[in-house]
Write an enzyme that holds these catalytic residues in place. Structure first.
Site, PDB file in Angstrom:
ATOM      1  N   PHE A  87       0.662  -1.155   0.108  1.00  0.00           N
ATOM      2  CA  PHE A  87      -0.088  -0.007  -0.199  1.00  0.00           C
ATOM      3  C   PHE A  87       0.804   1.278   0.001  1.00  0.00           C
ATOM      4  CE2 PHE A  87      -2.888   3.155   1.756  1.00  0.00           C
ATOM      5  CZ  PHE A  87      -4.009   2.801   1.139  1.00  0.00           C
TER       6      PHE A  87
ATOM      7  N   ASP B  84       1.776  -5.037   8.639  1.00  0.00           N
ATOM      8  CA  ASP B  84       0.747  -4.132   8.554  1.00  0.00           C
ATOM      9  C   ASP B  84      -0.566  -5.014   8.432  1.00  0.00           C
ATOM     10  OD1 ASP B  84      -1.314  -2.535   7.626  1.00  0.00           O
ATOM     11  OD2 ASP B  84      -0.068  -1.183   6.805  1.00  0.00           O
TER      12      ASP B  84
ATOM     13  N   TYR C 134     -11.051   0.909  11.001  1.00  0.00           N
ATOM     14  CA  TYR C 134     -12.240   1.138  10.170  1.00  0.00           C
ATOM     15  C   TYR C 134     -12.419   0.315   8.873  1.00  0.00           C
ATOM     16  CZ  TYR C 134      -8.797   3.601   7.290  1.00  0.00           C
ATOM     17  OH  TYR C 134      -7.307   4.086   6.401  1.00  0.00           O
ATOM     18  N   LYS C 135     -11.692  -0.494   8.597  1.00  0.00           N
ATOM     19  CA  LYS C 135     -12.145  -1.583   7.567  1.00  0.00           C
ATOM     20  C   LYS C 135     -12.887  -2.719   8.140  1.00  0.00           C
ATOM     21  CE  LYS C 135      -7.991   0.046   4.818  1.00  0.00           C
ATOM     22  NZ  LYS C 135      -6.617  -0.123   4.498  1.00  0.00           N
TER      23      LYS C 135
ATOM     24  N   ARG D 281     -12.498  -4.494  -7.119  1.00  0.00           N
ATOM     25  CA  ARG D 281     -12.213  -5.271  -5.909  1.00  0.00           C
ATOM     26  C   ARG D 281     -13.397  -5.481  -5.189  1.00  0.00           C
ATOM     27  NH1 ARG D 281      -8.320  -2.294  -1.516  1.00  0.00           N
ATOM     28  NH2 ARG D 281     -10.350  -0.844  -1.116  1.00  0.00           N
TER      29      ARG D 281
END
Ligand SMILES: *Cc1c(COP(=O)(O)O)cnc(C)c1O
Length: 417
Positions: free
Chosen positions: A132, A204, A229-230, A378
């Site tokens: 990322f 991560d 928050y995912k 995705r």
């Protein structure tokens, strides 16, 4: 060939199905983007109301003590810990993933520099080019400003990682599940390789926490960070987490040495003395309203376990792959997510030459997935609130969009895709 009736039968047997009622999702939406922003737990609204109206409005500054605001990063960290194989006193919820990564990486480089001379000579941070971007940017920023003399090595292929973890590697910094492809690294194996070379590992877990079972201690990992928050459904921009295992805490020193990481913040001493334990990973005052809502997401996980979530996640992603290939097989779709269960996270990505336009058309029809460059569509699968019938219906809508070419290749893009 699986039918919609089969999907309904799977839903009828699904022990996690009742948990969907713990989330407020709009009617007519199939939400396949919980990997980017989790859905809202129903309890979050009342919790926000209570924090704002009572804790802040009525109790005012007293709430730092009476409502436990000051301890919230640690209390919620302890509540999250079991989901990642961490122990009590090893996790705090604070700051953003980018910031936590910066703190953890700086601390890891410092641990190496303070170690035996062979460790101090190590000058490379090894990661993937496919990581990322913020992870790469933060590492390069650290090397440019604070850790001069270090460089970031971007590895192009997963199978080239072992060779890249050499005697010069100070830290192996990887995202456990890739945000684009859904590829899941073998954390224990890579950690063992890194340790054999004298390197530390920083993981991560942004696309892993709440998505796949994790056991940081069993894997021997050194440090970890991740989002709430995912898959953890903490709310937009909710603070992230950082894990420092007990055996590394004494050596963990990070440069964002704010007063919340001080051993006695209210002594107001001019000199910094790091807190004992995980508190030293904190920096400054937290966004309490947002932080408080993280608890609503964590509570839902306590009604099940990651093994049940994983079993359903694999069933949902297998079904999605099977149905897309069977029903949309005539179109130019290429699966980029591993078929092997052990290598798959909780998402499925397909490329399509008009991926952005197709996703936009799906969103207009109530199927919310997202698009990532280059050409990747995705779809995130969150077993807490996604049903097997949702998978069927989403594929049916995708098939119709593709068959009818019902997408606008010139569609303009918002700031966020
Ligand atoms: C989502 C994500 C982030 C987000 O970082 P923020 O600081 O919350 O913006 C970082 N790293 C990875 C791997 C991610 O997937």
């Amino acid at each position: 060939m699986t039918t919609r009736t089969d999907c309904l039968a799977l839903d009828a047997q699904d022990l996690l199905a009742p948990l969907r009622a713990r989330f407020d999702l709009p009617q007519g939406v199939i939400y396949l983007d919980g990997n980017s922003l989790g859905a809202r737990p129903t309890t979050a609204l009342a919790r926000a109301q209570d924090v704002i109206a009572r804790e802040w409005g009525q109790d005012l500054i007293r709430s730092w003590n009476t409502a436990g605001w000051f301890d919230l990063p640690k209390r919620l960290g302890d509540r999250l810990a079991p989901l990642i194989g961490a122990r009590a006193g090893e996790v705090v919820i604070t700051d953003s993933t980018s910031l936590n990564l910066f703190k953890a990486l700086a601390a890891a480089l410092n641990m190496q520099a303070e170690g035996p001379p062979a460790s101090a000579a190590r000058r490379t941070i090894v990661t993937e080019r496919a990581n990322f971007p913020t992870d790469i940017y933060m590492a390069e920023g650290l090397a440019a400003w604070l850790a001069r003399g270090y460089s970031v090595r971007l590895v192009d292929r997963v199978d080239a990682l072992p060779a890249a973890i050499d005697a010069d590697c100070a830290v192996l910094m990887l995202t456990h599940v890739n945000y684009r492809t859904g590829y899941q690294h073998d954390m224990a194996q890579l950690t063992a390789l890194a340790h054999a070379q004298g390197a530390l590992t920083l993981w991560d877990l942004a696309h892993s926490a709440g998505a796949v079972p994790l056991d940081l201690h069993a894997a021997g990992a050194d440090l970890a960070v991740g989002c709430t928050y995912k898959y953890l459904n903490g709310g937009p921009g909710a603070p992230a987490f950082i894990w420092v295992p007990k055996h590394h805490q004494a050596a963990f020193c990070q440069p964002l040495a704010g007063w919340w990481g001080h051993r006695a913040p209210f002594a107001m001493a001019p000199g910094f003395a790091a807190a004992e334990g995980i508190g030293r990973a904190l920096c400054g005052t937290q966004p309490i309203v947002s932080l408080a809502l993280v608890e609503c997401g964590l509570e839902v996980f306590e009604e099940t376990d990651m093994e049940a979530i994983r079993a359903k996640s694999l069933a949902l992603t297998d079904l999605f792959i099977e149905l897309v290939e069977a029903r949309c097989g005539a179109h130019r779709l290429d699966l980029v997510t591993p078929r092997a269960h052990a290598r798959r996270g909780s998402q499925v990505s397909f490329t399509h030459p008009h991926g952005y336009a197709v996703i936009a058309a799906l969103i207009a029809r109530g199927v919310i997935g997202d698009y990532r460059e280059p050409a990747i569509m995705r779809f995130g699968f969150t077993p807490l609130y996604t049903s097997f019938a949702d998978v069927w219906d989403a594929v049916e809508i995708l098939r119709a969009v593709l068959d009818d070419k019902a997408y606008d290749v010139d569609a303009s893009r918002g700031a966020v895709t």
